[in-house]
Design a protein around this motif. Structure first.
Motif: not given
Length: 476
Positions: A144-153, A388-400
């Motif tokens: 998820g990212d903010w741009w994808a969220f907005l365009t997803g509307l 949330t992780l993308s907004t904070l710049g944290l590794p998405l690998a943490g989701v795994g």
């Protein structure tokens, strides 16, 4: 030729009958939880695994997945017809704009409280420190990212549907999916347009109301077999994940459930009592929906039952509840979009040795309050976490790292979501002076279906009609 006549049995001699409490929906769910837990443990300790389930494990998995599929089948028509109907119901309400604004405001207030609790628990309990887990976990799913969220509307088609085709061993398989947020946008646009059109839209609104009634009746049938689905869902969860998986992330799991418990059993009671309402009556009224949410892990799938208990047990006028509850089912996520992403983001930061500053904590709160619609009421909150992780710049690998226990956490998250989705309409209705407190304080029998009469619910009785007239006459 003799004629035999039967005489009714004397009172009190009608044969064996189950106790009244044994026939209640709540008891049936609890009993199903116990049976499912026992069968899940039996499957696990007889060698059933996620990759190679045995006969019992396969049976539990099939029952659980089939029940969720039944719920999801009705999601698209339910959301569309419920939202269009809810908007049309507001045409008779003079203070509809104020009701809508207060609903959104209280959604935001409770989400902010929940995310602050999550941040506090993350900092206090340090769930990502000393887990002993390898850092090789990867995540390659949807982010998820903010741009994808907005365009997803913006809907890609009228139904908000999408199709994905995959080719395996030369065989093409197409799977149809839906975007709940896009369906919500479409339904809101159609509902507002119908109000603007006026009299010419009356036949369409009548057809929509009729379709909603039919869809809800089908969903009542599905919800009535929830105890059977519960056995499969809980049994499969225990057989697949068990205690071993939870143990490796025990501190994180405990932190999440402590946060959920604080919101459900501390924050909500404080809000209820501060508005002069009975805490006991709230929980006894909302509990059937909370139980179904726990096992189904879907706010949307629980929507019909949530709306029923909000109207018939909590005394919220139907015209307002039919607007607020569907809206809450897609945007009100204290568990999935507040507690969970807050604790999970702090977990990921601690796991990878990243120090968060005050600004990043503020970002967690901002994303949780504004981005909750990204969860869209469906099973799971992974997209919200990646946002949330993308907004904070944290590794998405943490989701795994967290995917293994997500179903276990999702049960508690969804239960809290649904409890909040019924709470806010009750609070707003009380503040606006339109809550039927007689109905709110009425005795409960534990069965949300007991007011069904000849295929219709008592929500359509004169009492409910009186609630709607009171709502229409209410003034700020």
């Amino acid at each position: 030729m003799t004629t035999q006549t039967s005489t009714p049995a004397p009172a009190g001699e009608t044969g064996f009958q189950l106790p009244k409490w044994a026939g209640s929906f709540g008891f049936q769910i609890i009993a199903a939880l116990i049976v499912g837990l026992g069968l899940g443990l039996l499957a696990k300790y007889t060698g059933s695994t996620k990759a190679n389930p045995n006969a019992l494990g396969t049976t539990l998995q099939t029952i659980g997945s089939s029940y969720v599929s039944l719920l999801q089948t009705a999601v698209v028509p339910l959301i569309f017809t419920a939202v269009v109907s809810s908007i049309s119901n507001l045409r008779a309400v003079s203070n509809a704009a104020r009701l809508a604004w207060n609903t959104l405001l209280w959604f935001a207030i409770t989400s902010l409280i929940a995310v602050l609790i999550g941040i506090g628990l993350g900092v206090l309990l340090q769930p990502g420190a000393g887990t002993g887990i390898s850092q090789e976990a990867k995540y390659a799913g949807k982010s998820g990212d903010w741009w994808a969220f907005l365009t997803g509307l913006f809907p890609k088609n009228f139904l908000g549907l999408g199709a994905t085709t995959t080719v395996t061993d030369g065989v093409a398989t197409t799977a149809v999916s839906f975007n709940v947020l896009q369906i919500l946008v479409i339904a809101i646009a159609v509902g507002i347009a119908a109000l603007k059109v006026g009299k010419a839209a009356e036949p369409f609104l009548a057809l929509n109301a009729s379709a909603l009634a039919v869809i809800q009746k089908v969903l009542w049938w599905i919800i009535r077999i929830a105890p059977l689905g519960t056995i499969g869902l809980i049994g499969n969860a225990v057989a697949v994940y068990g205690w071993d998986t939870i143990g490796s992330l025990g501190k994180f799991t405990v932190a999440i459930y402590i946060g959920l418990a604080l919101v459900l059993f501390v924050v909500y009671p404080v809000l209820i009592r501060s508005h002069g309402l009975s805490i006991k009556q709230y929980y006894s009224g909302v509990w059937p929906a909370v139980q179904l949410a726990f096992v189904s892990r879907s706010s949307i799938g629980t929507l019909p039952l949530t709306q029923r208990v909000t109207e018939r047990s909590l005394g919220v006028p139907r015209a307002y509840a039919s607007f607020a509850v569907p809206l809450g089912a897609t945007t009100k996520m204290d568990g999935c979009a507040a507690i969970y992403p807050a604790v999970a983001a702090i977990f990921v930061a601690q796991f990878f040795g990243i120090q968060l500053d005050f600004t990043q904590y503020l970002l967690i709160a901002l994303v949780s309050v504004l981005g909750s619609a990204a969860t869209a009421g469906t099973t799971g909150a992974v997209v919200m976490l990646t946002l949330t992780l993308s907004t904070l710049g944290l590794p998405l690998a943490g989701v795994g790292l967290l995917l293994a226990i997500d179903p276990i956490l999702d049960m508690g998250r969804t239960a809290v979501n649904v409890a909040g989705q019924a709470l806010i309409p009750a609070i707003v209705a009380k503040r606006q002076g339109i809550l039927d407190e007689r109905l709110y304080n009425a005795p409960r029998n534990g069965d949300p279906f007991s007011d069904d009469v000849d295929g219709t619910s008592a929500a359509a009785t004169p009492a409910a009609g009186r609630n709607e007239r009171e709502l229409a006459d209410a003034r700020a």
